[in-house]
Enzyme design. Sequence first.
Site, short mmCIF file in Angstrom:
data_model
loop_
_atom_site.label_atom_id
_atom_site.label_comp_id
_atom_site.label_asym_id
_atom_site.label_seq_id
_atom_site.Cartn_x
_atom_site.Cartn_y
_atom_site.Cartn_z
N ASP A 186 -35.44 29.64 -19.73
CA ASP A 186 -36.68 30.42 -19.59
C ASP A 186 -36.37 31.89 -19.26
O ASP A 186 -37.02 32.79 -19.77
CB ASP A 186 -37.59 29.80 -18.54
CG ASP A 186 -38.06 28.42 -18.94
OD1 ASP A 186 -38.75 28.31 -19.98
OD2 ASP A 186 -37.74 27.44 -18.24
N GLU A 200 -44.27 37.01 -24.42
CA GLU A 200 -44.27 36.22 -25.65
C GLU A 200 -45.68 35.73 -25.94
O GLU A 200 -46.40 35.30 -25.05
CB GLU A 200 -43.31 35.03 -25.47
CG GLU A 200 -42.68 34.60 -26.77
CD GLU A 200 -41.60 33.55 -26.55
OE1 GLU A 200 -41.92 32.36 -26.63
OE2 GLU A 200 -40.44 33.95 -26.32
N ASP A 215 -41.53 35.19 -20.26
CA ASP A 215 -41.68 33.99 -21.09
C ASP A 215 -42.67 33.09 -20.34
O ASP A 215 -42.29 32.42 -19.39
CB ASP A 215 -40.33 33.29 -21.28
CG ASP A 215 -40.47 32.02 -22.09
OD1 ASP A 215 -41.20 32.03 -23.11
OD2 ASP A 215 -39.86 31.01 -21.70
#
Length: 177
Positions: free
Chosen positions: A144, A72, A13
């Site tokens: 996260d 992502e 992420d």
Amino acid sequence: MNTGKVVRILGIDPGLRVTGFGLIDKAGQQLAYVQSGCIKSGEGELPQRLKVIFQNISEIISTYKPDMAVIEKVFVNVNPQSTLLLGQARGAAISAMVALDLPVAEYTALQVKQAVVGNGHAAKEQVQEMVKRLLNLPAIPQADAADALAAAICHAHGAHLGKLATKGFRVKGGRLV
């Protein structure tokens, strides 16, 4: 975990201040938690912060030896400067992964949430809770790290085979939205 072939997936992420990472093993339909955490790049100059991301991800890859990586995709938000900075952090992460010959898959936050929660617009807390349940964790992971684990779970659930394309997404201008 069953005795089938185990595939280790690294989820990322990306973030300039905090980059989450999460590793899971997949054997057949079973998922197992390996490790997760956050890379904090500090408050220094941009090149040094990108170096921290690159070096830490390289170290994680060398230590845990994943078979593939997932990251992502960047979304465009109201602040173009923030989007550009996030893109650079994402680039540092991808560079570390490809420098060590990992295949890299990419998913939008919407796709990840759809795969993990069943709702592409789920709240962060819902993602954290589902990651905890799916990986049988004793506690809810930090946001996260949970997002990184969710990206890995998304890939493990076959998102790369196009299964998400038919679940509430549509194609617009050649892109999945």
